[in-house]
Design an enzyme around this catalytic site. Structure first.
Site, PDB file in Angstrom:
ATOM      1  N   THR A   1     -33.833 -50.420 -68.800  1.00  0.00           N
ATOM      2  CA  THR A   1     -33.452 -50.403 -67.391  1.00  0.00           C
ATOM      3  C   THR A   1     -34.585 -49.924 -66.503  1.00  0.00           C
ATOM      4  OG1 THR A   1     -31.996 -49.312 -65.777  1.00  0.00           O
ATOM      5  CG2 THR A   1     -32.502 -48.092 -67.759  1.00  0.00           C
TER       6      THR A   1
ATOM      7  N   TYR B   1     -28.530 -41.377 -67.197  1.00  0.00           N
ATOM      8  CA  TYR B   1     -28.536 -42.764 -67.656  1.00  0.00           C
ATOM      9  C   TYR B   1     -29.966 -43.231 -67.908  1.00  0.00           C
ATOM     10  CZ  TYR B   1     -28.563 -47.846 -67.339  1.00  0.00           C
ATOM     11  OH  TYR B   1     -28.804 -49.176 -67.576  1.00  0.00           O
TER      12      TYR B   1
END
Length: 330
Positions: free
Chosen positions: A117, A141
């Site tokens: 990501t 995250y």
């Protein structure tokens, strides 16, 4: 040769499974169906319901199915949720990814494509952001994904193992053929939320933060069509097989749109105003992040087909209408 796709019944995973199947690849999907759907993948694909943290199950799948490559999507993806419950994210995204890598090494699987990501960058000082800037995630995250990238690099140095870590920017849209799309109830993807608001599935769409240091005060993101991203995974696996060389690459188009620009695109495509409200920033959100994409074009010879914001919105809207028409479980 058979490819194991973890989380293959989810949003990006199902598109990649279809892309692989379209090319005649043999695919086995491992998914616990916590957010994915068994109907989202081709009927000829073998689905095993289970968890990537189950070492016994992983060994059985790899040995009995003749797995020679793994594409790893399974994980948790909601940034604000990770801020509230970081340990759950480190367990699901990092610890279980370690278990999957261990199974790959233990069973001689040499090729591993990882769903990473842009959140590993945090708030980068350079925009568009290249892959080699310092990595400073601002959410658990992002940190959970960065930790997995570090483990992949260390594993590749220690074993006969190579990997591609694809750093996604903002993924949107749906399969142009209407076979799958973003179907998770309560998903936080901006374009999906806006399409649901247009169709009355949601009462409103909330803009989180209007005081960012951006031209209109709202967050800026690089939006990539999910079908182009699926193609990047197919090409990344081909790269690993052909070159036996690991790769880290951004997956985006190299230009950004603000939240308000995206909402304007949805209104343009639908021909209707959206019910918009405004609220404070969400925890862990960066102000602006846009990909530098030289590497993915050079290394994978990647040629996106759907690089147009209105097209992305149109495909997402068509999928949302299909979900309503078919009364598909969300």
């Amino acid at each position: 040769m058979t490819i194991l796709v973890t989380g293959g019944c989810g949003y990006i995973g199902s598109h990649t499974v279809w892309a692989l199947a379209d090319r005649g690849e043999t695919v086995v999907v491992l998914d616990n169906l916590s957010t994915g759907f068994d109907w989202a993948i081709p009927p000829e694909v073998t689905l095993v319901r289970g968890d990537i943290g189950d070492a016994t199950l992983l060994d059985r799948i790899i040995t009995t199915q003749g797995i020679d490559a793994i594409i790893h999507f399974a994980g948790s993806i909601i940034v604000p949720e990770s801020v509230v419950d970081p340990l759950a994210y480190y367990y699901n995204n990092t610890v279980k990814s370690r278990d999957l890598m261990a199974a790959a090494v233990r069973n001689g699987v040499e090729n591993f494509v990882f769903s990473s990501t842009a959140a590993v960058y945090g708030n980068p000082e350079v925009i568009p952001v290249p892959e080699d800037v310092p990595l400073r995630p601002v959410s658990p995250y992002g940190s959970s994904k960065l930790m997995t990238e570090i483990m992949l690099a260390d594993t590749a140095r220690a074993h006969d193992f190579r990997y591609a870590a694809l750093r996604y920017f903002n993924v949107a849209g749906a399969d142009p053929k209407g076979r799958t799309g973003q179907s998770t109830k309560g998903a936080t993807h901006l374009i999906k939320v806006a399409c649901e608001a247009h169709l009355g599935v949601r009462s409103e769409i909330q803009v989180f933060g209007t005081d960012y240091d951006t031209p209109d005060g709202t967050g800026v993101r690089d939006y990539i069509h999910v079908a182009d991203l699926a193609e990047a995974h197919v090409l990344a696996l081909g790269h690993l097989r052909a070159t036996e060389t690991s790769l880290v690459a951004n997956c985006g188009y190299g230009r950004g749109f603000s939240v308000l620009e995206v909402l304007a695109a949805v209104e343009r495509v639908t021909g209707a105003k959206l019910p918009v409200t405004y609220g404070p920033r969400r925890l862990g959100d960066a102000s602006s992040i846009v990909a530098r994409v030289d590497r993915i074009h050079e290394k994978l010879d990647w040629h996106p087909q759907w690089d147009d914001l209105d097209t992305i919105v149109g495909h997402a809207l068509a999928w949302e209408k299909q979900l309503l028409t078919k009364n598909v479980h969300r």
